[in-house]
Every structure is written in structure tokens, then in C-alpha cells.
Design an enzyme around this catalytic site. Structure first.
Site, PDB file in Angstrom:
ATOM      1  N   LYS A 154       0.747  -1.109  -0.073  1.00 23.51           N
ATOM      2  CA  LYS A 154       0.018   0.099  -0.109  1.00 23.51           C
ATOM      3  C   LYS A 154       0.711   1.351   0.179  1.00 23.51           C
ATOM      4  CE  LYS A 154      -2.282  -1.787   3.438  1.00 23.51           C
ATOM      5  NZ  LYS A 154      -1.820  -3.446   3.266  1.00 23.51           N
ATOM      6  N   ILE A 155       1.811   1.262   1.001  1.00 26.38           N
ATOM      7  CA  ILE A 155       2.671   2.462   1.000  1.00 26.38           C
ATOM      8  C   ILE A 155       3.720   2.677  -0.180  1.00 26.38           C
ATOM      9  CG2 ILE A 155       4.463   3.672   2.437  1.00 26.38           C
ATOM     10  CD1 ILE A 155       3.015   2.493   4.828  1.00 26.38           C
ATOM     11  N   THR A 232      11.360   4.789   5.703  1.00 24.79           N
ATOM     12  CA  THR A 232      10.174   4.926   6.644  1.00 24.79           C
ATOM     13  C   THR A 232       9.547   3.571   7.029  1.00 24.79           C
ATOM     14  OG1 THR A 232       8.841   5.325   4.857  1.00 24.79           O
ATOM     15  CG2 THR A 232       9.924   7.400   5.727  1.00 24.79           C
ATOM     16  N   SER A 233       9.891   2.764   6.810  1.00 26.33           N
ATOM     17  CA  SER A 233       9.460   1.102   7.191  1.00 26.33           C
ATOM     18  C   SER A 233       9.681   0.762   8.489  1.00 26.33           C
ATOM     19  CB  SER A 233       9.666   0.120   6.166  1.00 26.33           C
ATOM     20  OG  SER A 233       8.897  -0.909   6.191  1.00 26.33           O
ATOM     21  N   ARG A 234      10.707   0.017   8.884  1.00 27.14           N
ATOM     22  CA  ARG A 234      10.921  -0.371  10.133  1.00 27.14           C
ATOM     23  C   ARG A 234      12.793  -0.267  10.316  1.00 27.14           C
ATOM     24  NH1 ARG A 234       6.951   0.340  11.415  1.00 27.14           N
ATOM     25  NH2 ARG A 234       5.345  -0.681  12.417  1.00 27.14           N
ATOM     26  N   ASP A 258      12.907   7.583   9.352  1.00 27.48           N
ATOM     27  CA  ASP A 258      11.856   7.899  10.200  1.00 27.48           C
ATOM     28  C   ASP A 258      11.833   6.836  11.311  1.00 27.48           C
ATOM     29  OD1 ASP A 258       9.620   9.384  11.046  1.00 27.48           O
ATOM     30  OD2 ASP A 258       8.316   7.682  10.245  1.00 27.48           O
ATOM     31  N   GLU A 263      15.053   2.232  18.185  1.00 22.99           N
ATOM     32  CA  GLU A 263      14.103   3.530  18.504  1.00 22.99           C
ATOM     33  C   GLU A 263      13.326   3.318  19.726  1.00 22.99           C
ATOM     34  OE1 GLU A 263      11.615   3.690  14.993  1.00 22.99           O
ATOM     35  OE2 GLU A 263      10.276   3.004  16.231  1.00 22.99           O
ATOM     36  N   HIS A 295       9.798   8.566  13.894  1.00 25.41           N
ATOM     37  CA  HIS A 295       8.611   7.825  13.651  1.00 25.41           C
ATOM     38  C   HIS A 295       7.281   8.514  13.687  1.00 25.41           C
ATOM     39  CE1 HIS A 295       7.524   3.223  13.626  1.00 25.41           C
ATOM     40  NE2 HIS A 295       6.487   3.992  13.105  1.00 25.41           N
ATOM     41  N   GLN A 296       7.308   9.673  12.615  1.00 24.59           N
ATOM     42  CA  GLN A 296       6.065  10.432  12.559  1.00 24.59           C
ATOM     43  C   GLN A 296       5.605  10.334  11.265  1.00 24.59           C
ATOM     44  OE1 GLN A 296       8.446  14.476  12.854  1.00 24.59           O
ATOM     45  NE2 GLN A 296       6.778  14.957  11.012  1.00 24.59           N
ATOM     46  N   PHE A 298       3.196   8.305  10.175  1.00 21.34           N
ATOM     47  CA  PHE A 298       1.863   7.875  10.428  1.00 21.34           C
ATOM     48  C   PHE A 298       0.959   9.128  11.028  1.00 21.34           C
ATOM     49  CE2 PHE A 298       0.886   7.694  14.979  1.00 21.34           C
ATOM     50  CZ  PHE A 298       2.176   7.831  15.342  1.00 21.34           C
TER      51      PHE A 298
HETATM   52  P1  NAD Z   1       1.994  -3.692   2.841  1.00 19.39           P
HETATM   53  O1  NAD Z   1       1.896  -4.951   3.583  1.00 19.39           O
HETATM   54  O2  NAD Z   1       0.816  -3.222   2.035  1.00 19.39           O
HETATM   55  O3  NAD Z   1       3.234  -3.768   1.820  1.00 19.39           O
HETATM   56  C1  NAD Z   1       4.184  -4.608   2.333  1.00 19.39           C
HETATM   57  C2  NAD Z   1       4.932  -5.183   0.916  1.00 19.39           C
HETATM   58  O4  NAD Z   1       6.224  -5.652   1.157  1.00 19.39           O
HETATM   59  C3  NAD Z   1       4.071  -6.269   0.220  1.00 19.39           C
HETATM   60  O5  NAD Z   1       3.859  -5.789  -1.006  1.00 19.39           O
HETATM   61  C4  NAD Z   1       4.804  -7.427   0.233  1.00 19.39           C
HETATM   62  O6  NAD Z   1       4.561  -8.279  -0.823  1.00 19.39           O
HETATM   63  C5  NAD Z   1       6.189  -6.894   0.415  1.00 19.39           C
HETATM   64  N1  NAD Z   1       7.520  -7.848   0.915  1.00 19.39           N
HETATM   65  C6  NAD Z   1       7.328  -8.859   1.715  1.00 19.39           C
HETATM   66  N2  NAD Z   1       8.430  -9.584   2.230  1.00 19.39           N
HETATM   67  C7  NAD Z   1       9.039  -8.920   1.113  1.00 19.39           C
HETATM   68  C8  NAD Z   1      10.613  -9.022   0.950  1.00 19.39           C
HETATM   69  N3  NAD Z   1      11.492  -9.924   1.330  1.00 19.39           N
HETATM   70  N4  NAD Z   1      11.213  -8.287  -0.076  1.00 19.39           N
HETATM   71  C9  NAD Z   1      10.549  -7.103  -0.699  1.00 19.39           C
HETATM   72  N5  NAD Z   1       9.215  -6.934  -0.466  1.00 19.39           N
HETATM   73  C10 NAD Z   1       8.632  -7.762   0.543  1.00 19.39           C
HETATM   74  O7  NAD Z   1       2.392  -2.721   3.883  1.00 19.39           O
HETATM   75  P2  NAD Z   1       2.364  -1.346   3.912  1.00 19.39           P
HETATM   76  O8  NAD Z   1       1.111  -0.748   4.531  1.00 19.39           O
HETATM   77  O9  NAD Z   1       2.634  -0.819   2.698  1.00 19.39           O
HETATM   78  O10 NAD Z   1       3.655  -0.905   4.927  1.00 19.39           O
HETATM   79  C11 NAD Z   1       4.848  -1.213   4.560  1.00 19.39           C
HETATM   80  C12 NAD Z   1       5.732  -1.042   6.046  1.00 19.39           C
HETATM   81  O11 NAD Z   1       5.639   0.474   6.315  1.00 19.39           O
HETATM   82  C13 NAD Z   1       5.038  -1.668   7.456  1.00 19.39           C
HETATM   83  O12 NAD Z   1       5.449  -3.054   7.344  1.00 19.39           O
HETATM   84  C14 NAD Z   1       5.395  -0.921   8.400  1.00 19.39           C
HETATM   85  O13 NAD Z   1       6.638  -1.601   8.985  1.00 19.39           O
HETATM   86  C15 NAD Z   1       5.962   0.393   7.655  1.00 19.39           C
HETATM   87  N6  NAD Z   1       5.033   1.679   8.504  1.00 19.39           N
HETATM   88  C16 NAD Z   1       5.559   2.534   8.861  1.00 19.39           C
HETATM   89  C17 NAD Z   1       4.958   3.693   9.154  1.00 19.39           C
HETATM   90  C18 NAD Z   1       5.663   4.897  10.074  1.00 19.39           C
HETATM   91  O14 NAD Z   1       4.931   5.751  10.454  1.00 19.39           O
HETATM   92  N7  NAD Z   1       6.650   5.321   9.368  1.00 19.39           N
HETATM   93  C19 NAD Z   1       3.380   3.702   9.420  1.00 19.39           C
HETATM   94  C20 NAD Z   1       2.916   2.415   8.832  1.00 19.39           C
HETATM   95  C21 NAD Z   1       3.787   1.519   8.296  1.00 19.39           C
END
Ligand code: NAD
Length: 331
Positions: A154-155, A232-234, A258, A263, A295-296, A298
Site C-alpha cells: 500500500k505505501i 520509513t518502514s522499520r 523515520d 528506537e 517515527h512520525q 503515520f
Molecule cells: P503492505 O503489507 O501493504 O506492503 C508490504 C509489501 O512488502 C508487500 O507488497 C509485500 O509483498 C512486500 N514484501 C514482503 N516481503 C518482502 C521482501 N522480502 N522483499 C521485498 N518486499 C517484500 O504494507 P504497507 O502498509 O505498505 O507498509 C509497509 C511497511 O511500512 C510496514 O511493514 C511498516 O513496517 C511500515 N510503516 C511505517 C509507518 C511509519 O509511521 N513510519 C507507518 C505504517 C507502516
């Protein structure tokens, strides 16, 4: 149903109370993070509500289960902080908020890219001090640059689409292709091609055993010299010590983050009067080409409304014995 909310901030309280006002969910707010030390606070609560840095390891889950908790409502999308097999073994259900506002995080990602490139943070201070010199502010056109997107869920999909709007070429890697990205002209390639060709590399995959330290000394060697790395993921997707070496050698030209591996001991609190004990984080802060937000990603009104609503709906479903639409399963 009484629900113990951990890691509460005033904004969590406001939004959760609003979302639950017409329901049978009664939130009880604790500022503490849920850890083995604070688990006693959850005693007799049928459900707990947790955030990204609460420690839902096997020990904590066994303790909450022994205290009568049967449901963990995560008010976030990621669930890497929750030991799902342990929860299954203890018959504790886990639900999350799979999507709240992917736009919030994708837009923050682009904000980091623009700020690192065009130095808005420096310009803000410089102009206020009456300094209108431009040295040190030189950026580059995003138009025509190659952006690597790892994880096109999604992101990642929205980040790719915004950057496509800037006129960037988008390369992507994911274990599963997203047809909307393909339709939007995103090219799926192998990781090594992304590493070799990306001017900007942005991470949007979840933290899993397979993705921990995806960006490490070996992968950093494969990057285009001077690359802009955005996370911005983890935090643990990046081996921070290796990234520091990459920044020192110039292999990484910019680093926007982020999220940070360690953290949990730093973010979401005002520590401005304290000495930071984390030397790796402190080293990151010394680089002029590193931009850190706490971590902002979201943190938009839209996202908080959605998080509170879906969390409350998840708890209502549990209370009514209905199927949990947003249940997360082990394996
Ligand atoms: P999502 O589940 O919609 O998308 C994750 C994508 O990663 C999927 O398409 C999946 O197939 C892919 N994936 C899985 N394993 C993989 C690999 N080994 N290599 C490459 N791609 C792989 O998740 P999302 O809603 O897009 O969120 C993504 C990440 O963003 C979350 O996991 C979360 O950790 C992080 N996040 C951060 C914040 C923030 O405030 N910074 C907020 C929300 C989410």
C-alpha cells in the site's frame, strides 16, 4: 469491555475516546510501554491495545494470558514486535490496523527526499538569521532520476506513484508484483539491479527475518555511489553501523530515516534535557546529510482517525465473538 492501552500519548487518548464513545469499549490509558516490567498493569483486562514499541514477546504474552487477557489490538500496521506463535500458543488473538492512511507514510517519505535534496531544514534557519547565501544548498532535479522502491504494497505503491509524478523512473522489487504499479509503468527487477541503478532507494517492505538488515555492508557496496537511502518502514531493515560506514565513505550520499533499529528506547518522548546514551544514533546525528524524524510518518489527523476507528472495530468484533476481519495469524 475494559481495554488497557499502552504507550498512550494525549493524541491516542483523544482519538480513541472519540472513536469509542458510542460503543461498549472502555479504554483505560497507561503511558508506560508494555514490557515484562509493566505487564502487571494489564492484570484482569480482557484486551490490551499496543503500539510499535510495546514488547509483545513470548514472556509478556504468557504473562498477559495468565492474567486473563485474550486479545491484543495493535494500533499499527506492522506486527514485527509481536511473537505471533507465542500468542497462538496462549490462545490470545491478535488484530492490527492493516491500512489507515498509506498516504501519510508515502507523503512523509517524499518529504524526506525533498528536504534532503533541497535542504529546507537549513534554509528555514538560515533565512530567519538573515543569511540569504545559497552555498551548501545545491540540489538536483528529481525529474529523470531512478528511484528504487523495495516493497510495493500500500505505501510503496503510493510512494512510487507520487515519484512517478515527479518524472522519476521507478524500479521496484517485491516478492509479489502489484498490478497497479505495473499499470503505472513501474519496472520490477531483481534487487541487484535496483541497488546498481537507483539514485534514490526507498524501503517499504515489512521487517521479517528475510528483510532484517536488507541494507548491510554487502548491499551498500552494490549501491550507486552517492545514493539517497530512505527508510520509513522499520529501523532494522538497515544495519545502521554499516550505513554509518557508507556515509563516511560517501557511498551513501544522503540518509533519511523515520525509523531506527533501537528506537524503542528513544522515540516518542521528549529527551531534550537528557544525554543520549546510544552512540550509534548520536553518530548519525553528526552527519550533515542525514535527516531523522522520530517515527512520525503515520502522524496525520486522517491516519489517527482511521487507526482509532479500526482498533475500536477490531475490539468490538472480539467482544461480539465475531470473526476478526483484521486478525494476524502466525506463519
Ligand atoms: P503492505 O503489507 O501493504 O506492503 C508490504 C509489501 O512488502 C508487500 O507488497 C509485500 O509483498 C512486500 N514484501 C514482503 N516481503 C518482502 C521482501 N522480502 N522483499 C521485498 N518486499 C517484500 O504494507 P504497507 O502498509 O505498505 O507498509 C509497509 C511497511 O511500512 C510496514 O511493514 C511498516 O513496517 C511500515 N510503516 C511505517 C509507518 C511509519 O509511521 N513510519 C507507518 C505504517 C507502516
Amino acid at each position: 469491555m475494559q481495554v488497557a492501552v499502552f504507550s498512550t500519548k494525549s493524541y491516542d487518548r483523544d482519538f480513541l475516546l472519540r472513536a469509542s464513545s458510542d460503543t461498549e469499549i472502555r479504554y483505560d490509558f497507561f503511558e508506560e510501554r508494555l514490557t515484562a516490567r509493566t505487564v502487571v498493569l494489564a492484570r484482569d483486562f480482557p484486551a490490551v491495545c499496543c503500539f510499535v514499541n510495546d514488547e509483545l514477546n513470548a514472556e509478556v504474552i504468557a504473562a498477559i494470558a495468565a492474567n486473563g487477557t485474550k486479545m491484543i489490538a495493535l494500533r499499527c500496521a506492522g506486527f514485527n514486535n509481536c511473537d505471533l506463535p507465542a500468542a497462538a500458543a496462549q490462545k490470545v488473538k491478535v488484530a492490527r490496523v492493516p491500512a489507515y492512511s498509506p498516504y501519510a507514510v508515502a507523503e512523509h517519505t517524499v518529504g524526506l527526499i525533498l528536504t534532503l535534496n533541497r535542504k529546507f531544514h537549513k534554509a528555514y534557519n538560515r533565512v530567519r538569521e538573515g543569511n540569504f547565501a545559497l552555498h551548501g544548498m545545491l540540489g538536483f532535479d528529481l525529474h529523470g532520476r531512478t528511484v528504487g522502491v523495495i516493497g510495493t504494497g500500500k505505501i510503496g505503491q503510493i510512494a512510487a506513484s507520487i515519484l512517478k509524478g515527479f518524472g522519476c523512473r521507478i524500479l521496484a522489487y517485491d516478492v509479489q508484483q502489484n498490478p497497479e504499479c505495473v499499470a503505472n509503468g513501474v519496472e520490477y527487477v531483481e534487487l541487484d539491479q535496483i541497488f546498481a541503478e537507483s539514485d534514490i532507494l526507498t524501503l517499504h517492505c515489512p521487517l521479517l527475518p528475510a528483510t532484517k538488515h536488507l541494507i548491510n555492508a554487502q548491499s551498500i557496496d552494490k549501491l550507486k555511489p552517492g545514493v539517497m537511502l530512505i527508510n520509513t518502514s522499520r529501523g532494522a531493515l538497515v544495519d545502521t553501523k554499516a550505513a554509518i560506514e557508507g556515509l563516511k565513505s560517501g557511498q551513501i550520499g544522503y540518509f533519511g530515516l523515520d525509523v531506527y533499529e533501537e528506537e524503542a528506547e528513544l522515540f516518542f518522548e521528549d529527551r531534550s534535557e537528557l544525554v543520549i546514551q546510544d552512540d550509534v544514533f548520536s553518530r548519525l546525528l553528526t552527519f550533515p546529510n542525514v535527516l531523522i524524524t522520530g517515527h512520525q510518518g503515520f502522524f496525520t489527523r486522517n491516519a489517527l482517525e482511521a487507526i482509532s476507528q479500526v482498533t475500536t472495530d477490531n475490539l468490538q468484533q472480539f467482544l461480539q465473538g465475531a470473526k476478526l476481519t483484521n486478525e494476524v495469524h502466525a506463519g
